[in-house]
Each structure stands twice: as C-alpha cells, then as structure tokens.
Design a protein around this motif. Structure first.
Motif, PDB file in Angstrom:
ATOM      1  N   LEU A  39      15.657  76.955  62.405  1.00 53.42           N
ATOM      2  CA  LEU A  39      14.743  75.898  61.964  1.00 53.42           C
ATOM      3  C   LEU A  39      13.282  76.321  62.108  1.00 53.42           C
ATOM      4  O   LEU A  39      12.455  76.023  61.236  1.00 53.42           O
ATOM      5  CB  LEU A  39      15.018  74.605  62.730  1.00 53.42           C
ATOM      6  CG  LEU A  39      16.366  73.945  62.453  1.00 53.42           C
ATOM      7  CD1 LEU A  39      16.545  72.711  63.324  1.00 53.42           C
ATOM      8  CD2 LEU A  39      16.502  73.571  60.981  1.00 53.42           C
ATOM      9  N   PHE A  40      12.940  77.007  63.207  1.00 52.70           N
ATOM     10  CA  PHE A  40      11.557  77.445  63.403  1.00 52.70           C
ATOM     11  C   PHE A  40      11.158  78.459  62.340  1.00 52.70           C
ATOM     12  O   PHE A  40      10.055  78.411  61.802  1.00 52.70           O
ATOM     13  CB  PHE A  40      11.369  78.060  64.789  1.00 52.70           C
ATOM     14  CG  PHE A  40      11.723  77.152  65.939  1.00 52.70           C
ATOM     15  CD1 PHE A  40      11.534  75.783  65.862  1.00 52.70           C
ATOM     16  CD2 PHE A  40      12.266  77.668  67.096  1.00 52.70           C
ATOM     17  CE1 PHE A  40      11.869  74.949  66.925  1.00 52.70           C
ATOM     18  CE2 PHE A  40      12.591  76.856  68.171  1.00 52.70           C
ATOM     19  CZ  PHE A  40      12.397  75.484  68.079  1.00 52.70           C
ATOM     20  N   ALA A  41      12.054  79.387  62.035  1.00 48.82           N
ATOM     21  CA  ALA A  41      11.764  80.424  61.039  1.00 48.82           C
ATOM     22  C   ALA A  41      11.598  79.826  59.643  1.00 48.82           C
ATOM     23  O   ALA A  41      10.859  80.369  58.823  1.00 48.82           O
ATOM     24  CB  ALA A  41      12.861  81.482  61.028  1.00 48.82           C
ATOM     25  N   ARG A  42      12.262  78.726  59.389  1.00 44.35           N
ATOM     26  CA  ARG A  42      12.172  78.063  58.077  1.00 44.35           C
ATOM     27  C   ARG A  42      11.306  76.814  58.174  1.00 44.35           C
ATOM     28  O   ARG A  42      11.522  75.840  57.459  1.00 44.35           O
ATOM     29  CB  ARG A  42      13.563  77.734  57.574  1.00 44.35           C
ATOM     30  CG  ARG A  42      14.379  78.998  57.318  1.00 44.35           C
ATOM     31  CD  ARG A  42      15.569  78.765  56.468  1.00 44.35           C
ATOM     32  NE  ARG A  42      15.305  77.856  55.388  1.00 44.35           N
ATOM     33  CZ  ARG A  42      15.273  78.183  54.096  1.00 44.35           C
ATOM     34  NH1 ARG A  42      15.480  79.419  53.750  1.00 44.35           N
ATOM     35  NH2 ARG A  42      15.047  77.280  53.177  1.00 44.35           N
ATOM     36  N   VAL A  79      15.301  69.960  74.525  1.00 44.08           N
ATOM     37  CA  VAL A  79      14.545  71.153  74.922  1.00 44.08           C
ATOM     38  C   VAL A  79      13.071  70.988  74.557  1.00 44.08           C
ATOM     39  O   VAL A  79      12.184  71.352  75.329  1.00 44.08           O
ATOM     40  CB  VAL A  79      15.126  72.420  74.241  1.00 44.08           C
ATOM     41  CG1 VAL A  79      14.183  73.599  74.374  1.00 44.08           C
ATOM     42  CG2 VAL A  79      16.494  72.756  74.810  1.00 44.08           C
ATOM     43  N   LEU A  80      12.806  70.409  73.402  1.00 48.54           N
ATOM     44  CA  LEU A  80      11.431  70.268  72.919  1.00 48.54           C
ATOM     45  C   LEU A  80      10.680  69.105  73.563  1.00 48.54           C
ATOM     46  O   LEU A  80       9.483  68.946  73.309  1.00 48.54           O
ATOM     47  CB  LEU A  80      11.426  70.135  71.392  1.00 48.54           C
ATOM     48  CG  LEU A  80      11.921  71.367  70.639  1.00 48.54           C
ATOM     49  CD1 LEU A  80      11.955  71.095  69.145  1.00 48.54           C
ATOM     50  CD2 LEU A  80      11.064  72.580  70.946  1.00 48.54           C
ATOM     51  N   GLN A  81      11.349  68.311  74.345  1.00 51.64           N
ATOM     52  CA  GLN A  81      10.742  67.229  75.120  1.00 51.64           C
ATOM     53  C   GLN A  81       9.836  66.353  74.249  1.00 51.64           C
ATOM     54  O   GLN A  81      10.332  65.710  73.337  1.00 51.64           O
ATOM     55  CB  GLN A  81       9.999  67.804  76.322  1.00 51.64           C
ATOM     56  CG  GLN A  81      10.880  68.613  77.244  1.00 51.64           C
ATOM     57  CD  GLN A  81      10.079  69.356  78.288  1.00 51.64           C
ATOM     58  OE1 GLN A  81       8.950  69.027  78.607  1.00 51.64           O
ATOM     59  NE2 GLN A  81      10.672  70.388  78.844  1.00 51.64           N
ATOM     60  N   SER A  85      10.284  64.970  68.100  1.00 56.30           N
ATOM     61  CA  SER A  85      10.162  64.341  66.779  1.00 56.30           C
ATOM     62  C   SER A  85       9.842  65.360  65.681  1.00 56.30           C
ATOM     63  O   SER A  85       9.920  65.021  64.494  1.00 56.30           O
ATOM     64  CB  SER A  85       9.104  63.243  66.804  1.00 56.30           C
ATOM     65  OG  SER A  85       7.828  63.806  67.066  1.00 56.30           O
ATOM     66  N   LEU A  86       9.512  66.591  66.045  1.00 55.58           N
ATOM     67  CA  LEU A  86       9.239  67.622  65.048  1.00 55.58           C
ATOM     68  C   LEU A  86      10.515  68.122  64.379  1.00 55.58           C
ATOM     69  O   LEU A  86      10.459  68.737  63.319  1.00 55.58           O
ATOM     70  CB  LEU A  86       8.487  68.798  65.677  1.00 55.58           C
ATOM     71  CG  LEU A  86       7.132  68.466  66.311  1.00 55.58           C
ATOM     72  CD1 LEU A  86       6.498  69.720  66.887  1.00 55.58           C
ATOM     73  CD2 LEU A  86       6.200  67.787  65.322  1.00 55.58           C
ATOM     74  N   GLU A  97       9.187  70.353  61.397  1.00 56.76           N
ATOM     75  CA  GLU A  97       7.896  70.064  60.783  1.00 56.76           C
ATOM     76  C   GLU A  97       6.806  70.113  61.861  1.00 56.76           C
ATOM     77  O   GLU A  97       6.569  69.129  62.556  1.00 56.76           O
ATOM     78  CB  GLU A  97       7.937  68.695  60.101  1.00 56.76           C
ATOM     79  CG  GLU A  97       6.770  68.400  59.240  1.00 56.76           C
ATOM     80  CD  GLU A  97       7.020  67.185  58.390  1.00 56.76           C
ATOM     81  OE1 GLU A  97       6.814  67.289  57.171  1.00 56.76           O
ATOM     82  OE2 GLU A  97       7.408  66.135  58.932  1.00 56.76           O
ATOM     83  N   PRO A  98       6.173  71.294  62.011  1.00 59.48           N
ATOM     84  CA  PRO A  98       5.179  71.444  63.078  1.00 59.48           C
ATOM     85  C   PRO A  98       3.954  70.576  62.827  1.00 59.48           C
ATOM     86  O   PRO A  98       3.601  70.294  61.680  1.00 59.48           O
ATOM     87  CB  PRO A  98       4.826  72.931  63.031  1.00 59.48           C
ATOM     88  CG  PRO A  98       5.195  73.378  61.669  1.00 59.48           C
ATOM     89  CD  PRO A  98       6.321  72.496  61.210  1.00 59.48           C
ATOM     90  N   ASP A  99       3.334  70.171  63.927  1.00 60.56           N
ATOM     91  CA  ASP A  99       2.076  69.434  63.815  1.00 60.56           C
ATOM     92  C   ASP A  99       0.930  70.377  64.209  1.00 60.56           C
ATOM     93  O   ASP A  99       1.132  71.572  64.399  1.00 60.56           O
ATOM     94  CB  ASP A  99       2.103  68.152  64.649  1.00 60.56           C
ATOM     95  CG  ASP A  99       2.297  68.401  66.138  1.00 60.56           C
ATOM     96  OD1 ASP A  99       2.085  69.548  66.597  1.00 60.56           O
ATOM     97  OD2 ASP A  99       2.629  67.443  66.851  1.00 60.56           O
TER      98      ASP A  99
END
Length: 104
Positions: A39-42, A79-81, A85-86, A97-99
C-alpha cells in the motif's frame, strides 16, 4: 499535535512514527508488514482486495484469504496509531492516502 510518519521504502524498509522507529514486533505478522509495503509503495492508488490476496495468499481458499486480509488491514491500522485513517477502505480495495505530515 499531528504525528509525523516517515516511510523508507528504498534500502532497508523502515517506518518512524513521531520519531520512534517501528520494530518487527510492532507489525504483528510478516503479512501485515507486506500489505503495508504494498500500500505504501502504491500510495494514492487503490490496490484491490484480489491483488492483495493474490500476492499474499495465492494458494489459500478465497474466503479464508479474505478473512485474513481484513484482520491484517485492521492490524496495519493499529500499527499506524494516529495515522490509521490514512489506510482507507474503498469499494473493492484499499488505499494509502498520505497527508502533509507523511514522508515517503
């Protein structure tokens, strides 16, 4: 205050959440980490459930793989705490969806 999220995809994979590096134990399972990497790579693109299942559980029965996927997405959000919501669920898949507080 908003937590900062730094994701290192080149070289050794690493994530820092508000300056704290995540360890392998933070990820629950290798599958959770693998889904995160995908997901991070895409970032910004929907990855379908079918794509994730094919990559992570190619030989599992589809219903068992779907259940595992839902559990692993839940773990990824834990994990993302504060940044959970990203990871968004969209019809048919998932999107990271990074902010503005994210660096990849």
């Amino acid at each position: 205050m908003t937590a900062n999220l730094h994701i290192h995809l080149f070289g050794p994979f690493a994530i820092e959440l508000d300056g704290q590096s995540l360890t392998n134990q933070d990820w629950y399972t290798q599958q959770t980490q693998t889904i995160g990497k995908i997901l991070f790579a895409r970032s910004g693109k929907v990855v379908t459930s079918e794509q994730l299942i094919e990559l992570v559980w190619p030989h599992e029965p589809i219903e068992a793989a779907r259940r595992s996927l839902h559990v692993r997405i839940s773990q990824l959000r834990k994990v993302l705490q504060d940044k959970k919501s990203l990871v968004r669920t969209l019809h048919g898949g998932y999107l990271f969806e990074p902010d503005l507080s994210c660096w990849i």
